[in-house]
Design a protein around this motif. Structure first.
Motif, PDB file in Angstrom:
ATOM      1  N   LYS A  25       0.870  -1.174   0.000  1.00 56.28           N
ATOM      2  CA  LYS A  25       0.000   0.000   0.000  1.00 56.28           C
ATOM      3  C   LYS A  25       0.905   1.221   0.000  1.00 56.28           C
ATOM      4  O   LYS A  25       1.901   1.261   0.718  1.00 56.28           O
ATOM      5  N   HIS A  27       1.779   5.142   0.709  1.00 57.46           N
ATOM      6  CA  HIS A  27       1.375   6.178   1.671  1.00 57.46           C
ATOM      7  C   HIS A  27       2.451   7.230   1.786  1.00 57.46           C
ATOM      8  O   HIS A  27       3.608   6.997   1.427  1.00 57.46           O
ATOM      9  N   LEU A  37      -1.796   8.948  -5.257  1.00 60.57           N
ATOM     10  CA  LEU A  37      -1.518   7.508  -5.124  1.00 60.57           C
ATOM     11  C   LEU A  37      -1.609   7.027  -3.687  1.00 60.57           C
ATOM     12  O   LEU A  37      -1.661   5.831  -3.435  1.00 60.57           O
ATOM     13  N   ASN A  38      -1.590   7.956  -2.728  1.00 61.80           N
ATOM     14  CA  ASN A  38      -1.645   7.541  -1.325  1.00 61.80           C
ATOM     15  C   ASN A  38      -2.889   6.696  -1.070  1.00 61.80           C
ATOM     16  O   ASN A  38      -3.978   7.045  -1.496  1.00 61.80           O
ATOM     17  N   LYS A  40      -3.403   3.777  -2.290  1.00 59.34           N
ATOM     18  CA  LYS A  40      -3.623   2.803  -3.360  1.00 59.34           C
ATOM     19  C   LYS A  40      -2.782   1.555  -3.109  1.00 59.34           C
ATOM     20  O   LYS A  40      -1.753   1.596  -2.454  1.00 59.34           O
ATOM     21  N   TYR A  41      -3.274   0.436  -3.653  1.00 61.92           N
ATOM     22  CA  TYR A  41      -2.566  -0.824  -3.517  1.00 61.92           C
ATOM     23  C   TYR A  41      -1.878  -1.176  -4.824  1.00 61.92           C
ATOM     24  O   TYR A  41      -2.365  -0.841  -5.904  1.00 61.92           O
ATOM     25  N   GLY A  42      -0.751  -1.861  -4.718  1.00 62.30           N
ATOM     26  CA  GLY A  42      -0.031  -2.289  -5.906  1.00 62.30           C
ATOM     27  C   GLY A  42       0.813  -3.506  -5.597  1.00 62.30           C
ATOM     28  O   GLY A  42       0.755  -4.056  -4.495  1.00 62.30           O
ATOM     29  N   LEU A  59       0.600  -0.663 -10.308  1.00 62.06           N
ATOM     30  CA  LEU A  59      -0.721  -0.344  -9.769  1.00 62.06           C
ATOM     31  C   LEU A  59      -1.784  -1.188 -10.469  1.00 62.06           C
ATOM     32  O   LEU A  59      -1.510  -1.837 -11.480  1.00 62.06           O
ATOM     33  N   LYS A  60      -3.006  -1.143  -9.936  1.00 67.66           N
ATOM     34  CA  LYS A  60      -4.093  -1.971 -10.474  1.00 67.66           C
ATOM     35  C   LYS A  60      -4.296  -1.777 -11.976  1.00 67.66           C
ATOM     36  O   LYS A  60      -4.538  -2.712 -12.695  1.00 67.66           O
TER      37      LYS A  60
END
Length: 109
Positions: A25, A27, A37-38, A40-42, A59-60
């Motif tokens: 994640k 941050h 982008l904070n 967000k999951y990748g 990223l997704k």
């Protein structure tokens, strides 16, 4: 020091390591582009780059961003499709489902 805090049992390549394929994640980014982008999951796509001091994070949507390790937190990998699909060892999309759930799966990715 962080050594005791991460609860690792001595294997330095254990769950506390940022390595290719791990889910993370993002941050703490402060730039205008970074702030979007904070949270967000990748997935880590490249090992740490010695010159930039950053990992490539996919990223997704498929975009790869260079992010410093200090801005990444490991998260437990969870199935892309969400809850309730991971009881069986078989493939998520079975032929006899007639393509219904499979279509949904492809769309949300």
């Amino acid at each position: 020091s962080n050594a005791q805090a991460d609860g690792d049992t001595g294997d330095s390549r254990g769950n506390s390591t940022l390595s290719v394929g791990r889910s993370v994640k993002i941050h703490g980014l402060r730039s205008e582009r970074g702030r979007a982008l904070n949270g967000k999951y990748g997935t880590i796509a490249t090992e740490l780059d010695g010159e930039t001091g950053r990992h490539g994070v996919r990223l997704k949507g498929g975009r790869i961003m260079a992010v410093k390790p200090g801005n990444l937190t490991l998260v437990a990998a969870r199935p892309v499709s969400g809850e309730g699909r991971d009881h069986g060892p078989g493939p998520a999309r079975s032929r006899d489902s007639g393509g219904g759930p499979g279509e949904d799966l492809r769309r949300v990715r």
